[in-house]
Design an enzyme around this catalytic site. Structure first.
Site, PDB file in Angstrom:
ATOM      1  N   ASP A  44      32.918 -28.098 -58.248  1.00  6.69           N
ATOM      2  CA  ASP A  44      33.236 -29.164 -59.186  1.00  6.69           C
ATOM      3  C   ASP A  44      33.723 -28.548 -60.476  1.00  6.69           C
ATOM      4  OD1 ASP A  44      30.665 -29.241 -61.144  1.00  6.69           O
ATOM      5  OD2 ASP A  44      29.952 -29.016 -59.084  1.00  6.69           O
ATOM      6  N   GLU A 135      21.685 -36.673 -65.603  1.00  3.67           N
ATOM      7  CA  GLU A 135      20.844 -35.491 -65.748  1.00  3.67           C
ATOM      8  C   GLU A 135      20.286 -35.403 -67.158  1.00  3.67           C
ATOM      9  OE1 GLU A 135      23.459 -31.852 -66.527  1.00  3.67           O
ATOM     10  OE2 GLU A 135      24.719 -33.028 -65.151  1.00  3.67           O
TER      11      GLU A 135
END
Length: 248
Positions: A44, A135
């Protein structure tokens, strides 16, 4: 994953899944967990990687990639077009992800912003479902859960997911790590039945304990550096299964 509103600030990342142990020898041991040998490699990227050499990434084994599109309801990755379209032209299955900042605006608003700016989906076999990166808060060490209660956080994720589903026809993949999920959602199992898990756990032989309700991972982010640009990922299945996952 990385938030990249300010390139000079520190980064933060995440992902998810489960594995069948396979033997692996040679130097690859330093790059792929033993338990995940043979699974399709991916990575990513965000603005930190800038313009990526996609043919080189594919020659090094990349088969899929997630590209950061947006953050909160204001930030756009300035390298998104080169990364998203370039990876497809090089033959990678690719998708877009959104970095959540839940205390800035509603889940519905951030989902709509994401879909308008690269987070769409089509069942062409080359487009991964949209992904939500949720997160630890990179902007405040004291407010790791963005100053939100567990119930409010769960409701925020539900609102984001519902709007993505309404706009694209797919539930978002959820990228997270077990520690954050347990702390900030109370280990909620509300999403496991219909959201693929992308779990982050680095430099270990397996993805370890999974967040609430999930019994397997779909994508595992197993390191934040390696042979591919950005974070290193594995898909929990074959290449044919990866293509089916993209088609929906």
């Amino acid at each position: 994953m990385a938030r990249d509103r300010q390139p000079s600030r520190h980064r933060s990342r995440l992902i998810a899944s489960s594995v069948t142990a396979l033997a692996l020898g040679g130097t690859l041991l330093a790059e792929i967990p033993v338990s995940a040998a043979g699974k399709p490699r991916g990575h990513d990227v965000s603005s930190h990687q800038k313009d990526v050499n996609w043919s080189k990434a594919r020659s090094k084994g990349a088969r899929f990639v997630y590209v950061k599109a947006t953050e909160s309801h204001t930030y756009l990755n300035p390298h998104f077009t080169q990364q998203y379209n370039g990876s497809r032209k090089a033959g990678l299955i690719r998708g877009a992800y959104h970095f959540a900042v839940p205390n800035k605006s509603s889940g519905k608003r951030q989902a709509a912003f994401f879909v308008r700016n690269g987070g769409g989906w089509t069942g062409d076999g080359w487009t991964l479902p949209p992904a939500l990166d949720i997160e630890y808060n990179p902007y405040s060490k004291k407010k790791k859960c963005y100053g939100m209660s567990k119930a409010r956080m769960v409701n925020w994720i539900k609102a984001f997911s519902s709007e993505v589903k309404r706009l694209t026809g797919r539930r978002p993949v959820i990228y997270t790590n077990t520690n954050w999920w347990n702390k900030c959602t109370g280990g909620s199992s509300a999403f496991a039945a219909d959201h693929a898990l992308w779990v982050a756990r680095y430099n270990t032989a397996s993805a370890g304990q999974l967040p609430g309700g999930w019994t397997y991972w779909t994508i595992w982010q197993h390191d934040n550096s390696g042979r591919l640009p950005g974070d290193q990922n594995l898909f929990n299945g074959s290449l044919a299964q990866l293509k089916r996952f993209a088609r929906g």
